[in-house]
Design an enzyme around this catalytic site. Structure first.
Site, PDB file in Angstrom:
ATOM      1  N   GLU A 217       0.847  -1.187   0.000  1.00 13.54           N
ATOM      2  CA  GLU A 217       0.000   0.000   0.000  1.00 13.54           C
ATOM      3  C   GLU A 217       0.885   1.240   0.000  1.00 13.54           C
ATOM      4  O   GLU A 217       2.113   1.142   0.082  1.00 13.54           O
ATOM      5  CB  GLU A 217      -0.939  -0.001   1.210  1.00 13.54           C
ATOM      6  N   HIS A 255      -4.247   3.119   7.708  1.00 10.42           N
ATOM      7  CA  HIS A 255      -3.127   2.822   8.597  1.00 10.42           C
ATOM      8  C   HIS A 255      -2.255   4.044   8.832  1.00 10.42           C
ATOM      9  O   HIS A 255      -2.169   4.937   7.985  1.00 10.42           O
ATOM     10  CB  HIS A 255      -2.252   1.711   8.007  1.00 10.42           C
TER      11      HIS A 255
END
Length: 296
Positions: A217, A255
């Protein structure tokens, strides 16, 4: 074989009497995980569900049961200390599920762990599953919060920075009749234990892993470093997916570590790095399984 854990791994749970820890301890026991102890300071001598002995410290639990791995469900205020306690007790592996540990505390943990042999997965991660041979892959080892039933014993190793995308990739592979050797969710925090590259290296040496799925990511440079190593050294087929192609610059994507502050940290840069290293990249999450399985 598998990596990091197998059905014989003796597991203890730090924070076994908390609501979250208790819930996932029961799910892991149902899955067949060999949980031999729990640790909650002040509750030593008690038993969890009348079967798992509880100890006041990790050292006591290891001495009494021979546990080699821990799953940490300790609240964030004490989670960093819990990781170091696990290392100091001589454990080989700790999986820290706790979210929100301050970065400066994890920097201290990272430095201190260099003095120990223990491997850390996490924090803020779904954990590890090595599937078993039974129905819904029971009889394996589940350390963390990942749903066990979506797995199937097989030969694809999965490593991911994203929890939910780990589950998506695993379920796709299972539904297509293949399976997984081990699945490792390393977490998405900026400072964590094992990296994507660390896990890929383990899969590369595992004879039971025939192919590898990497789910990355935005944020950091782990994907680029991993791609370069694979291109030079990896002996097995690898497929990748990178989340965050539409993420605005400078905005966190779930996150703490999933934020692109510079061009190399974007999904586009990471996808380009994988493709430059001849690693196929799935165009969407729904294509992850197809991308790896056609390489096997």
């Amino acid at each position: 074989m598998a990596i990091l854990v197998d059905p014989a791994t003796k597991v203890l749970i730090q924070g076994i009497t908390g609501t979250f820890g208790a819930c996932h301890t029961r799910l892991s026991l149902e899955y067949g995980t060999n949980i031999v102890a729990g640790v909650t300071p002040g509750k030593g001598g008690q038993f969890f569900d009348n079967r798992i002995p509880i100890f006041d410290s990790v050292a006591e639990a290891v001495g009494a049961t021979g546990a080699t791995a821990s799953c940490i469900f300790v609240p964030r205020a004490n989670a960093a200390d819990a990781v170091l306690e696990a290392a100091d007790a001589g454990l080989q592996l700790a999986v820290c599920i706790t979210e929100g540990i301050p970065m400066h505390e994890m920097l201290v943990v990272k430095r201190e762990l260099s003095r120990y042999q223990m491997k850390l997965v996490g924090p803020n991660c779904p954990g590890i599953v090595t599937p078993g041979p039974g129905p819904d892959s029971r009889g394996g080892c589940r350390i963390g919060i990942a749903p066990g039933y979506i797995h199937r014993q097989g030969h694809v190793g999965v490593v991911s920075r994203s929890g939910t995308l780990t589950y998506e990739a695993v379920w796709q592979i299972t539904r297509r009749g293949a399976g997984q050797s081990t699945c490792v969710g390393i977490g998405g925090d900026p400072v964590c234990g094992l990296s994507l590259l660390d896990v890929v290296r383990l899969f590369n040496e595992d004879p039971d892993t025939h192919g590898i799925v990497i789910i990355g990511e935005i944020g950091g440079s782990a994907e680029q470093e991993t791609a370069e190593w694979i291109h030079k050294h990896c002996k097995k087929p690898v497929a990748a997916f990178v989340a965050g192609t539409t993420a605005p610059a400078g905005r966190r994507l779930g996150h703490a570590g999933a934020i692109a502050n510079s061009a190399p940290e974007t999904a586009a840069a990471k996808i380009a790095a994988f493709r430059d290293c001849k690693i196929p990249v799935a165009e969407s999450p729904s294509a992850i399984a197809d991308t790896i399985l056609k390489l096997l």
